[in-house]
Structures are given as structure tokens and as C-alpha cells.
Design an enzyme around this catalytic site. Sequence first.
Site, PDB file in Angstrom:
ATOM      1  N   ASP B 134       0.847  -1.182   0.000  1.00  0.00           N
ATOM      2  CA  ASP B 134       0.000   0.000   0.000  1.00  0.00           C
ATOM      3  C   ASP B 134       0.890   1.242   0.000  1.00  0.00           C
ATOM      4  O   ASP B 134       1.710   1.425   0.906  1.00  0.00           O
ATOM      5  CB  ASP B 134      -0.902  -0.016   1.235  1.00  0.00           C
ATOM      6  CG  ASP B 134      -2.085   0.926   1.077  1.00  0.00           C
ATOM      7  OD1 ASP B 134      -2.400   1.307  -0.064  1.00  0.00           O
ATOM      8  OD2 ASP B 134      -2.691   1.277   2.101  1.00  0.00           O
ATOM      9  N   HIS B 141      -4.273  13.773   0.538  1.00  0.00           N
ATOM     10  CA  HIS B 141      -4.589  12.964   1.721  1.00  0.00           C
ATOM     11  C   HIS B 141      -3.460  13.061   2.745  1.00  0.00           C
ATOM     12  O   HIS B 141      -3.706  13.246   3.950  1.00  0.00           O
ATOM     13  CB  HIS B 141      -4.810  11.507   1.313  1.00  0.00           C
ATOM     14  CG  HIS B 141      -4.921  10.551   2.459  1.00  0.00           C
ATOM     15  ND1 HIS B 141      -6.039  10.456   3.262  1.00  0.00           N
ATOM     16  CD2 HIS B 141      -4.046   9.629   2.964  1.00  0.00           C
ATOM     17  CE1 HIS B 141      -5.856   9.519   4.190  1.00  0.00           C
ATOM     18  NE2 HIS B 141      -4.656   9.008   4.029  1.00  0.00           N
ATOM     19  N   GLU B 206     -11.082   4.012   2.786  1.00  0.00           N
ATOM     20  CA  GLU B 206     -10.079   4.813   2.079  1.00  0.00           C
ATOM     21  C   GLU B 206     -10.209   4.525   0.586  1.00  0.00           C
ATOM     22  O   GLU B 206     -10.171   3.369   0.171  1.00  0.00           O
ATOM     23  CB  GLU B 206      -8.647   4.509   2.558  1.00  0.00           C
ATOM     24  CG  GLU B 206      -8.344   5.083   3.940  1.00  0.00           C
ATOM     25  CD  GLU B 206      -6.862   5.066   4.302  1.00  0.00           C
ATOM     26  OE1 GLU B 206      -6.476   5.840   5.193  1.00  0.00           O
ATOM     27  OE2 GLU B 206      -6.101   4.285   3.714  1.00  0.00           O
ATOM     28  N   GLN B 247      -5.473   1.962  14.829  1.00  0.00           N
ATOM     29  CA  GLN B 247      -4.285   2.484  14.157  1.00  0.00           C
ATOM     30  C   GLN B 247      -3.509   3.480  15.020  1.00  0.00           C
ATOM     31  O   GLN B 247      -2.283   3.416  15.122  1.00  0.00           O
ATOM     32  CB  GLN B 247      -4.719   3.158  12.842  1.00  0.00           C
ATOM     33  CG  GLN B 247      -3.584   3.595  11.924  1.00  0.00           C
ATOM     34  CD  GLN B 247      -4.102   4.165  10.597  1.00  0.00           C
ATOM     35  OE1 GLN B 247      -5.299   4.138  10.320  1.00  0.00           O
ATOM     36  NE2 GLN B 247      -3.212   4.667   9.764  1.00  0.00           N
TER      37      GLN B 247
END
Lengths: 434, 434
Positions: B134, B141, B206, B247
Site C-alpha cells: 500500500d 490525503h 479509504e 491504528q
Amino acid sequence: MTLPTITRSWVESANGHPDFPLQNLPLGVFSTQGSAPRCGVAIGEQIFDLEAALDAGLFEGPAKAAAQATRGGQLNAFFELGRPARVALRERLLELLGEGSSLRAKVEALGSKLLPLAADCQMHLPAKISDYTDFYVGIEHAQNVGKLFRPDNPLLPNYKYVPIGYHGRASTIRVSGADVRRPKGQTLPAGQTEPSFGPCARLDYELELGIWIGQGNQMGEPIAIGDAAEHIAGFCLLNDWSARDIQAWEYQPLGPFLSKSFITSISPWVVTAEALEPFRQAQAPRPEGDPQPLPYLLDKRDQAAGGFDIELEVLLITQAMREQGLPAHRLTLSNTQYMYWTVAQMVAHHSVNGCQLQAGDLFGSGTLSGPQSGQFGSLLEITEGGKKPIELASGEVRKFLEDGDEIILRGRCRREGFASIGFGECRGTVQPAR
Amino acid sequence: MTLPTITRSWVESANGHPDFPLQNLPLGVFSTQGSAPRCGVAIGEQIFDLEAALDAGLFEGPAKAAAQATRGGQLNAFFELGRPARVALRERLLELLGEGSSLRAKVEALGSKLLPLAADCQMHLPAKISDYTDFYVGIEHAQNVGKLFRPDNPLLPNYKYVPIGYHGRASTIRVSGADVRRPKGQTLPAGQTEPSFGPCARLDYELELGIWIGQGNQMGEPIAIGDAAEHIAGFCLLNDWSARDIQAWEYQPLGPFLSKSFITSISPWVVTAEALEPFRQAQAPRPEGDPQPLPYLLDKRDQAAGGFDIELEVLLITQAMREQGLPAHRLTLSNTQYMYWTVAQMVAHHSVNGCQLQAGDLFGSGTLSGPQSGQFGSLLEITEGGKKPIELASGEVRKFLEDGDEIILRGRCRREGFASIGFGECRGTVQPAR
């Protein structure tokens, strides 16, 4: 389980073998010249060929079913069968290879077809690795590294609650012996604000325990801590080669990436929990003031079973040392007892969000340093980030690894009254950048 | 390459189809009831079955070789063949399915055996994904998220030099439609010093572009930036579901882990570079003062080809909205033009250290937000971390996703004088934690 009563093998090289006596029986994948890779078991200086043994009709019942799952040169299907299959195969191997075996003549008659010399074989990855996760459970390493950046507060606040880990790169895991090409990448030279590109100048090793996952879980269904040990297929040594200068520049905010993914080396033999059974060491109670693990990480049996007492060693041989005939220089003598979390805790944590584990997934423990000088599991710690070079008998010094340097990882279990067993070696030699 | 001169299909539903006109021809893996998964091509409301077409003798020469590589229900071998095979297959499909095709009668005679209705088919992952990476190339962003933590200095110093990325979890990538089980995990409640355990309370989506890797490289042999585009097989939509509270507590120092690995959803169709060719948009010159990419990331052709102009949309439907018959609420309307790095730069960077890429590897672009309100690709950005809830026509408010909420990603390319093409949908509905 009960410990094996047969302790000697008619395979003479197994008796007193530092790594692979009859008590170990680790699994791996090997090939002889011109043959396809197949699964086998290390016994002394030889490899017991499971496919040849199946073809010769040496298995029946559950042991046969277990051995059949090893067909095809990958251990994934066998890992997926879990502990019962592993134990059935182990018990049959103890019968076949133990002193006084009624089948000795039959096995011996097949000669090197069934028991080739390991020295004539090439080893391969034991399984197809779908996903690789690198943990960070070596608390002394976390503290040593943390001290370099935050002398007053080396451990981050989450460390004693979360078995910290991150996803690693599966495609570049290689078995012992694969060359380690020095990676190129971006680094930020000291005092600069713009990065440079070139060969890594701070190439390091990391001493880790590798953990092979056995039975997997379905996505969305966590593995409970009490069941977690059943999902572990075995163990190996793992060198998490690290490019420190690339890492320092790239790792914020999403963690290590190219600083690790150029290669990860593992030892080829999968040492089972059954073989390691005598070498459990009751987990040291958490230091006064440390928090209890959250309930999903806490299991009485897991705590009682304790961690493994595996002695871990790292050796360095430079090109000059080879030329001068000098013995290898010991960089590290550490132990798996410095894991802050058990492997069961790692499995339970990894899957608690529903993440699917699959047979043949690999975990790295994170660097397993001890608290003392001589026990540090990376050059970053030994040389304090390059500030204190080490001196070698060849007259050379090392801050980090140079081209031609070979790193050798070894692991061994010793206990009074028990045969020692070992992991074999995990080797890699640094090649110049292309 | 030249643009196709055939623009209409005798498959009537393809003409004017918002996603899958003749100009698109994306590849995927599907099954009909009771059948094994196999590879096919979307055309209007139908799927052209490549295996059935092979069996019917509809391919010859290079197109036949390409189609044969799609046998077995996975696109990996086809991806590995690279662009020439992809183009050969595309050209033959344009002949077969184009208006006036001499083979129309033959194809039609095979009926739903060759062209089943997509509505009757189940979609599967298009390839076995060995490794998933990723990236974080959506600069808006990165700035939006950075602002939440560092208002004065939202972008870290490495951002404009390094195409930041991290290894993700491959085992939990699922195709559109898979349920999204709310994960449990550790979080640190505001004002506390000890974590709690429970269901994620800040579940987010996302919006990302997915990139399928075609031909791989050998370990130790980087892919040069000038060759990188040849290593890309195609594109999809990707929802990198994120547990923000998990997270925040877990991600230091090694990056996101369980906050991401519970599931990643992708759209099932692989849209090729050939189909996207008319929808390139010259890369905006880097803003005044931005550094030039380092030489290993700089290629004139890549810069001249520009990025893709793909409109990306995110829709939300809640349980109450479904019950009240309300239309979906648009959360995001963004575009791939907000990628700071090209896909070629991502490939070149990923392999520059010698990391091996393999056919079927998947990249996520990172969240592709635009700079304006309405263009933000996650609720974290839209609600400023939960501080500014959004209001829905149902009278509900949302800071983060609730059980029963469905997120739908769409992607579409439009250009004057060209047929629009689309990516289909990437859907997922949040299920309560177990």
C-alpha cells in the site's frame, strides 16, 4: 506429550550430532542433483526422504496420511494438518530410525535413495510463504534501539500492551546460503536536507526466531489465545537484513519498507514444538509494575508452558579472516528468553481483528537481544549506531557490514539430562551493490 | 498504440454501457452456478468466457497463446506475459465482439455458455496475490492527515522524495461484495494511559486505485523507470478499510498493522492500460519549489505520458436510507490526478533495492483525496477526525461508519469524443463485531 523413550539412532552420525540427533527430526525441503525438490527430515549428516519412504511403503495409518501431505516439495499441506499429524509422523520416524528398529535393514537397503547425505543436497524454502509478518517482541532490542533515539524514554507507551508487528515482504525470503546483494536506495546524509541515492552504507543483520504457522483460520474468526499454540507448525532462524540508512529516511510515517525487503534469510529446517518440548523455560514473571496482558492475550496454560530456552548465536567471517584462516568472530550470544510475548500471544494478537492466517505464513520474532554487551542482536546496537566500531582479529574494524562479510546464525537447546538439539545454520554473504 | 477503429459491439448492452463498452474489455475471474472459477472479459451486461471461447476455437496465433494463459481461473500467468499478449487478446476480442464481426453467428450460437449474464455470475479475485503493497502517493490525503497531527508542517520531509509505501496483508484482500466485519482490537481511549479492548469505534474507508503487477523481476535486479510501465498489468478500485482508533494506538514505531489487515476490498475487473490510453492527463508540473525526482524515478516518457484522469466516487448507504428508499449519499468525488507519483515511479521505487515483484502482486495507491471539501477520500478527513459529523438525508449523522453502512466505490473515465469506460463497483457492508 511424553518424551521419546528411544534416544539413539542406528544412523550413527545422529548420535551426539550437535543439531540433528534422533530427538530433533526437523522437516525441510531438499533436492539432490537433477531431482525435483521434496520433503525430508534431517537425521545426523543425512536426510530421510519422505517421498522415497512413502514409495517404499514405510508408512501406514495416520503417519502415512501425514507423510502423504508432504508430497509435492512444499510443507504447506502438512502444516495445515496440525499437531496430530506432526506427532504421528514423529512417532513413526522414531520407530524407523531408532536403535533396534526392525525396519533398519529395509531402510538401509534403499541406501542414498532414502537417506542421502545432507552435504549432497540443496535446501529450499520449506513452504510457500503467503504472508510474512515481522514482530518486535525482543524487549531488550526495543529498548536498545529506543535509547539511541529517546534516551530517557526508550520504550513507546504501547510496547507492554501490544505485541508490535508489521507486514513484511514474502517474495524475498530466501533459504540459508542465498547471497545478500547490498541494496541501493535513498538516504539522508548527516547534516543534509536533500537525500542521496546509492548503495546502503549501514548494512546490518538482525537475529530473530522464525515461526511457521500451521493450521490457519477463516477471515473474521480470531484464534483464541488458548488455541494459539495449536496453530504453530515449527520454528527456524531468521536474519532480518536491514539497511539502516535507508530505514532512517523512509520509515516515517508508515514503517520500514525497502530497508528490509531486499532479502530475509531463514534456516531451512523446521524444528517442531515436539522437539522443543524439553526446552521450555517458565516465563519470567513480568517485572514489577508491568501491566498484565489484556485478557485476549492471557492464558494460564500458555503462561505455565513458558517460553523457549533457545541459545542464539551470530558469527561474522570477513574476506580477510577467511584469507588469514581466522575463526569466525562471535558477534552475539543471546537467547529466545528475551521475548516479551510468547508465540501464542503473537498468533492471538495477529488474528484478533479477524486477520486470516494461513498454513505456511511466517512470523519473525523481532531482534532477540539480551540486556548485556555480547548479547546484542544487531550491529546497530553493538556499535551504538556506528559510533563504537568493533575490532576483529584480522585487524579490521566494523561499524556495519562490508562486502564479502558472511553472517552465520545458529540456534541450540541444551538441558541437563537431555540430548541437545539445534537449528542448523542460517548463512548469508554480502555481495557488492550492482 | 492506435486507438481501436471498431467502436460499437453487436452485444447491444455494451453500447453506451457506463462501465463496459467495447472500448474497455477488462479481465476478471467469474463462476456460474456450480462451475469452477474461470477468466472472462466484461462486455456490457455480459461476460465473455475465455475458456469457452478457447474450447470453441475462437482464438489462434498470439491471441490464442494469450487466452491459454488465462486457463485455470487465475490471471497470474496471463499477467506474466506482459503487454504483447494483452494487446493480442484485446485486438482479437475487438474483432470477435465488434459490430459486423464475421464470427457473431458462431459466438451467439454458443449462447450463455460463452456470454453469460454478469448478473448470473459470481466474481472472484482476479489473481493469486503473493504480496500486497500500500503506497501513500495521494499528496492531498497526506497533507490532510498530516494537518490533523502537525498543523504547521503537515508533510514529512521525505514525502516529495520517496514514494512512501508499506507492506500490506495479502490474505485478507477480497473482491467487491465481501462483508466487512467490524474488527476488535486495542485502543487508547482519550485521556487514558491504559488501553481498552473492544470493537473498533472509528471504522473508516479509504478510496484508492489498485495496481496489478504484470511481469515480475528477479530478486536483486531493479526495474528501471523507463521499463516500469511494461510491468503493470492493469488497474482496479481499492477500499483500504481502516480502524482509526486501533491504528492510532498500534502504529508507532513500525506502521499500520491490525488497523488495516482485517479486510481490503477491490473491484473485480482489471482495467488495462490499453483501455485507459485515451484517458492520460499530462502530469501537472510539480509546484514551484518542489524537488525534481531523483534520477532513478525520472523518465521523460513517463512524465510525458502523464497520469491517468480517472474520476473516483464514494457513496454511502445506511440501513435507514435503504429502509426509507433514499438514494446513496456521495461522500467523495475525486480523481487519480491527485497522485504525486506515477505508477511507473511506484514500480521503480519498489524494486530499486532489488525487491522481487511477481505477476499478480497488488499495489494500493494510497488514499486519493482532492484539495477541496467533497473530494476527501476518507471520513477521517471529511469529519476532521470525528469532530465534524456529516448529516444524511435520513436524519442520521456519521463521524465514522456504523454497522449496516455500505460503502460503494466507483471509477470512470470521460473524455470528449471518446466512449466513457468504468471500473464497475467495489462494495462492502459493515457487519457488527463478533
